[in-house]
Design an enzyme around this catalytic site. Structure first.
Site, PDB file in Angstrom:
ATOM      1  N   ARG A  85      16.151   7.382   4.750  1.00  0.00           N
ATOM      2  CA  ARG A  85      16.355   5.938   4.492  1.00  0.00           C
ATOM      3  C   ARG A  85      17.764   5.640   3.963  1.00  0.00           C
ATOM      4  NH1 ARG A  85      12.364   5.908   6.973  1.00  0.00           N
ATOM      5  NH2 ARG A  85      10.514   4.605   6.731  1.00  0.00           N
ATOM      6  N   SER A 115       7.349  -1.018   4.106  1.00  0.00           N
ATOM      7  CA  SER A 115       7.185  -0.287   2.839  1.00  0.00           C
ATOM      8  C   SER A 115       8.078  -0.911   1.781  1.00  0.00           C
ATOM      9  CB  SER A 115       7.591   1.181   3.014  1.00  0.00           C
ATOM     10  OG  SER A 115       6.816   1.802   4.003  1.00  0.00           O
ATOM     11  N   GLU A 167      12.593  -0.200  -1.499  1.00  0.00           N
ATOM     12  CA  GLU A 167      13.169   0.103  -0.189  1.00  0.00           C
ATOM     13  C   GLU A 167      13.892  -1.087   0.429  1.00  0.00           C
ATOM     14  OE1 GLU A 167      12.432   1.816   4.145  1.00  0.00           O
ATOM     15  OE2 GLU A 167      11.606  -0.007   3.358  1.00  0.00           O
TER      16      GLU A 167
HETATM   17  N1  EPU Z   1      -1.352   6.712   1.814  1.00  0.00           N
HETATM   18  C1  EPU Z   1      -2.253   6.199   0.918  1.00  0.00           C
HETATM   19  N2  EPU Z   1      -2.664   4.916   1.100  1.00  0.00           N
HETATM   20  C2  EPU Z   1      -2.233   4.147   2.101  1.00  0.00           C
HETATM   21  C3  EPU Z   1      -1.324   4.667   3.020  1.00  0.00           C
HETATM   22  C4  EPU Z   1      -0.893   5.960   2.850  1.00  0.00           C
HETATM   23  O1  EPU Z   1      -2.648   6.874  -0.018  1.00  0.00           O
HETATM   24  O2  EPU Z   1      -2.640   2.988   2.171  1.00  0.00           O
HETATM   25  C5  EPU Z   1      -0.872   8.100   1.610  1.00  0.00           C
HETATM   26  C6  EPU Z   1      -1.728   9.088   2.347  1.00  0.00           C
HETATM   27  O3  EPU Z   1      -1.737  10.273   1.631  1.00  0.00           O
HETATM   28  C7  EPU Z   1      -0.977   9.258   3.653  1.00  0.00           C
HETATM   29  C8  EPU Z   1       0.457   9.195   3.171  1.00  0.00           C
HETATM   30  O4  EPU Z   1       0.437   8.224   2.131  1.00  0.00           O
HETATM   31  O5  EPU Z   1      -1.250  10.488   4.251  1.00  0.00           O
HETATM   32  C9  EPU Z   1       1.439   8.769   4.259  1.00  0.00           C
HETATM   33  O6  EPU Z   1       1.061   7.497   4.764  1.00  0.00           O
HETATM   34  P1  EPU Z   1       1.713   6.883   6.074  1.00  0.00           P
HETATM   35  O7  EPU Z   1       1.581   7.845   7.206  1.00  0.00           O
HETATM   36  O8  EPU Z   1       1.157   5.537   6.275  1.00  0.00           O
HETATM   37  O9  EPU Z   1       3.241   6.813   5.750  1.00  0.00           O
HETATM   38  P2  EPU Z   1       4.060   6.312   4.472  1.00  0.00           P
HETATM   39  O10 EPU Z   1       4.686   7.516   3.863  1.00  0.00           O
HETATM   40  O11 EPU Z   1       3.265   5.460   3.575  1.00  0.00           O
HETATM   41  C10 EPU Z   1       6.259   6.101   5.822  1.00  0.00           C
HETATM   42  C11 EPU Z   1       7.360   5.103   5.994  1.00  0.00           C
HETATM   43  C12 EPU Z   1       6.939   4.009   6.945  1.00  0.00           C
HETATM   44  C13 EPU Z   1       6.553   4.635   8.282  1.00  0.00           C
HETATM   45  C14 EPU Z   1       5.443   5.659   8.045  1.00  0.00           C
HETATM   46  C15 EPU Z   1       5.069   6.417   9.277  1.00  0.00           C
HETATM   47  C16 EPU Z   1       8.634   5.106   3.952  1.00  0.00           C
HETATM   48  C17 EPU Z   1       8.956   4.418   2.675  1.00  0.00           C
HETATM   49  N3  EPU Z   1       7.728   4.532   4.716  1.00  0.00           N
HETATM   50  O12 EPU Z   1       5.180   5.438   5.179  1.00  0.00           O
HETATM   51  O13 EPU Z   1       8.047   3.163   7.159  1.00  0.00           O
HETATM   52  O14 EPU Z   1       6.132   3.670   9.210  1.00  0.00           O
HETATM   53  O15 EPU Z   1       5.888   6.626   7.069  1.00  0.00           O
HETATM   54  O16 EPU Z   1       6.039   7.365   9.557  1.00  0.00           O
HETATM   55  O17 EPU Z   1       9.214   6.138   4.233  1.00  0.00           O
HETATM   56  C18 EPU Z   1       9.112   1.238   6.254  1.00  0.00           C
HETATM   57  O18 EPU Z   1      10.028   1.989   5.918  1.00  0.00           O
HETATM   58  O19 EPU Z   1       9.151   0.010   6.023  1.00  0.00           O
HETATM   59  C19 EPU Z   1       7.947   1.815   6.915  1.00  0.00           C
HETATM   60  C20 EPU Z   1       6.911   1.084   7.259  1.00  0.00           C
END
Ligand code: EPU
Length: 366
Positions: free
Chosen positions: A179, A256, A361
């Site tokens: 990021r 996010s 973010e």
């Molecule tokens: N999780 C929860 N609750 C939730 C969602 C996720 O506990 O409601 C935990 C779970 O353990 C899950 C882990 O978080 O396995 C990862 O969740 P997710 O795959 O949804 O990804 P994220 O880490 O929450 C990141 C990016 C997103 C991107 C997704 C998919 C960041 C800050 N966010 O989210 O990017 O779409 O991965 O790769 O790195 C953005 O930057 O605006 C964004 C949406």
């Protein structure tokens, strides 16, 4: 006062209109925020220069706006010039086995992903369904579902506001990390990105590394096509409220709101030790991703949930999405102040519980 109705007085320069008191909320996915003192759209590099000159002559701060999908505008708005980039155009060029796309900063990102996938070019299929414009992608090194643009960007053409010259920044000079790039860190505010060049692989295989995606294609007896992977990503994003659907309150967000924190292994160990056994039965681990160098990236959404900020949290107009814990949402009529107040509570709560300080973010414009 209805700012929209006030946006009348305009100054005509050679070709551009400079509007006064333009409501910014409609230009953002959050649909929040006050007016810009000045506002203009640049459709060419000449117009970018014109906008920059306009701001310089009047001693105004300059803010470059793309798709407004990673932005929270303050309730007071912005006293300078908001320059919205509308530079269009996509040029292709073969180089060795790759197809290079030179894309204008104002092109819609998801439209570009669709085009690349339709032309069977691999490299950005997992980044389907992300709102915003091409120019924003190198700034925060957009990433999702196993890909980030740092892997396919060849370089960036940008206006250097210091020298007032257009420069070419090859990928090695962009300072890409999670990021992060030099455009949003060490050289924040110095460059206006006008064009991004990506190198994609004709006929290449889709990237299938992210757990959610692998699960989606479980049991398939053939490798999914780029189109299928992009479609699956859009589908997954939709279930998380991360695919824009007009009128859906879970989508009035900036994606996010917090970055996934990168911490030392010791911090992870302390978190593990602090978890009550009942919530961590055998086989369940604190979610983490390797981040190299004795570090791990934690799932901020998980930290929020464990600290008591789950889906649907918040009684007011600002709350947590009902579909993804990491998205703060404007349920209708929320102010930036309300979003920031909620975010402050969350940051404090997570820090008290885990000793980890989350970083925002989206960009805050004030
Ligand atoms: N999780 C929860 N609750 C939730 C969602 C996720 O506990 O409601 C935990 C779970 O353990 C899950 C882990 O978080 O396995 C990862 O969740 P997710 O795959 O949804 O990804 P994220 O880490 O929450 C990141 C990016 C997103 C991107 C997704 C998919 C960041 C800050 N966010 O989210 O990017 O779409 O991965 O790769 O790195 C953005 O930057 O605006 C964004 C949406």
């Amino acid at each position: 006062m209805d700012i929209g109705d006030e946006a009348q007085s305009l100054v005509l320069s050679n070709s551009m209109e400079f509007l006064e008191n333009v409501a910014l909320a409609p230009y953002t996915t959050f649909k929040i925020g006050g007016p810009a003192r000045w506002f203009a759209e640049a459709a060419s590099e000449a117009e970018v220069l014109e906008g920059v000159e306009f701001a310089r002559e009047r001693g105004l701060q300059l803010f470059v706006l793309g798709g407004g999908s990673n932005l929270l505008v303050s309730d007071e708005g912005f006293g300078g010039l908001v320059l919205r980039l509308g530079l269009l155009g996509i040029k292709r060029r073969f180089e060795e086995d790759c197809l290079h796309f030179e894309v204008g900063a104002g092109e819609g990102w998801d439209e570009f992903v669709s085009l690349a996938v339709a032309e069977d070019c691999a490299g950005i299929e997992c980044l389907a369904g992300i709102p915003g414009t091409v120019g924003g992608t190198p700034v925060q090194n957009v990433g999702a579902y196993g890909q980030e643009v740092a892997e396919t960007v060849v370089g960036v053409r940008a206006l250097d506001l210091r020298s007032r010259e257009f420069v070419w920044m090859p990928v090695e000079e962009c300072g890409f990390a999670y990021r992060q790039s030099l455009f949003n860190t060490t050289e924040r505010g110095r460059y206006v990105v006008t064009q991004v060049e990506y190198s994609l692989t004709p006929g290449g295989a889709a990237t299938l590394t992210y757990a959610d995606l692998k699960k989606h294609f479980e049991g398939w007896d053939r490798v999914p096509s780029l189109r299928e992977v992009a479609g699956a990503v859009r589908e997954i994003r939709r279930t998380k409220g991360m695919f824009l659907v007009e009128g859906d309150p879970d989508c009035r967000s900036a994606g996010s709101f917090f970055k996934n924190p990168v911490v030392d292994l010791g911090v992870l160990a302390a978190i593990e030790a602090s978890m009550p056994e009942a919530s961590m039965p055998a086989g369940v681990a604190v979610p983490r991703y390797p981040a190299g160098d004795g570090k791990v990236k934690l799932a901020a959404a998980w930290l929020l949930e464990q600290a008591g900020f789950g889906k649907g949290f918040g009684k007011g107009r600002a709350g947590i999405s009902s579909r993804h814990t990491l998205a703060l949402v404007n349920r209708g009529g929320a102010t930036a102040g309300e979003i920031l107040e909620l975010s402050g509570r969350i940051v404090a709560g997570v820090e008290t519980r885990f000793g980890v300080r989350l970083e925002r973010e989206p960009v805050l414009l004030q």
